[in-house]
Design an enzyme around this catalytic site. Structure first.
Site, PDB file in Angstrom:
ATOM      1  N   ASN A  46       0.770  -1.140   0.004  1.00  0.00           N
ATOM      2  CA  ASN A  46      -0.093  -0.065   0.024  1.00  0.00           C
ATOM      3  C   ASN A  46       0.936   1.241   0.221  1.00  0.00           C
ATOM      4  OD1 ASN A  46       0.781  -0.852   2.559  1.00  0.00           O
ATOM      5  ND2 ASN A  46      -1.141   0.163   3.441  1.00  0.00           N
ATOM      6  N   GLU A  48       0.381   5.320   0.785  1.00  0.00           N
ATOM      7  CA  GLU A  48      -0.509   6.342   1.201  1.00  0.00           C
ATOM      8  C   GLU A  48      -0.090   7.673   0.550  1.00  0.00           C
ATOM      9  OE1 GLU A  48      -1.947   4.278   5.304  1.00  0.00           O
ATOM     10  OE2 GLU A  48      -0.538   6.039   5.242  1.00  0.00           O
ATOM     11  N   CYS A  57      -4.238   0.526  -2.400  1.00  0.00           N
ATOM     12  CA  CYS A  57      -3.847  -0.519  -1.775  1.00  0.00           C
ATOM     13  C   CYS A  57      -3.121  -1.578  -2.261  1.00  0.00           C
ATOM     14  CB  CYS A  57      -5.268  -1.488  -1.599  1.00  0.00           C
ATOM     15  SG  CYS A  57      -6.443  -0.567  -0.708  1.00  0.00           S
ATOM     16  N   GLU A  59      -3.102  -4.786  -2.658  1.00  0.00           N
ATOM     17  CA  GLU A  59      -3.645  -5.547  -3.984  1.00  0.00           C
ATOM     18  C   GLU A  59      -3.771  -5.109  -5.251  1.00  0.00           C
ATOM     19  OE1 GLU A  59      -4.843  -4.755  -0.917  1.00  0.00           O
ATOM     20  OE2 GLU A  59      -6.158  -6.218   0.038  1.00  0.00           O
TER      21      GLU A  59
HETATM   22 ZN   LIG Z   1      -7.917  -2.277  -1.313  1.00  0.00          ZN
END
Ligand SMILES: [Zn+2]
Length: 134
Positions: A46, A48, A57, A59
């Site tokens: 991830n 930010e 994210c 994924e």
């Molecule tokens: Zn996610």
């Protein structure tokens, strides 16, 4: 069906990728490792941003890396967090685009598998490409 070796390899890859998470705001690091039908593994973590909604994210980083390399079919994705958290709704939808049968391995920060599931189970009634008129 994934072998034990494949499961372990994916979780290890997700654990390794997690170290590169950029999480100065939440401190909630996530690592992901996506196994494609061709046998390649794409990692994600991830990332930010000070403008919070720009955060992405782990994924989706892994999926988008794979797509950008021409991959379209996935076998499995491992997701590692400190507490075995599961993929968010946005990631479930992005995964559903490329197949409901993708296995989802959810593991904790020690690499212990806490839940083995599938995209279909995580997103019942998913909106998929087949819902669009061709
Ligand atoms: Zn996610």
């Amino acid at each position: 069906m994934l072998t034990t070796e494949t499961r372990d390899r994916l979780i290890e890859a997700a654990l390794a990728a997690r170290q590169w998470a950029y999480v100065p705001y939440s401190s909630y690091a996530v690592g992901a490792a996506l196994l494609t039908a061709s046998g390649r593994i794409y990692e994600g973590m991830n990332i930010e941003n000070a403008a919070y909604p720009m955060t992405i994210c782990a994924e989706r980083v892994a999926v988008f890396k794979a797509i950008s390399e021409g991959e379209r079919q996935f076998q499995a994705i491992a997701v590692v967090t400190s507490n075995g958290g599961s993929p968010c709704g946005a990631c479930r939808q992005v995964l559903a685009e490329f197949g409901l049968d993708t296995v989802v391995l959810i593991a904790d920060g020690e690499g212990h598998l806490v839940w083995e599931t599938s995209v279909a189970e995580l997103l019942p009634g998913a909106f998929t490409p087949s819902d669009l008129d061709k």
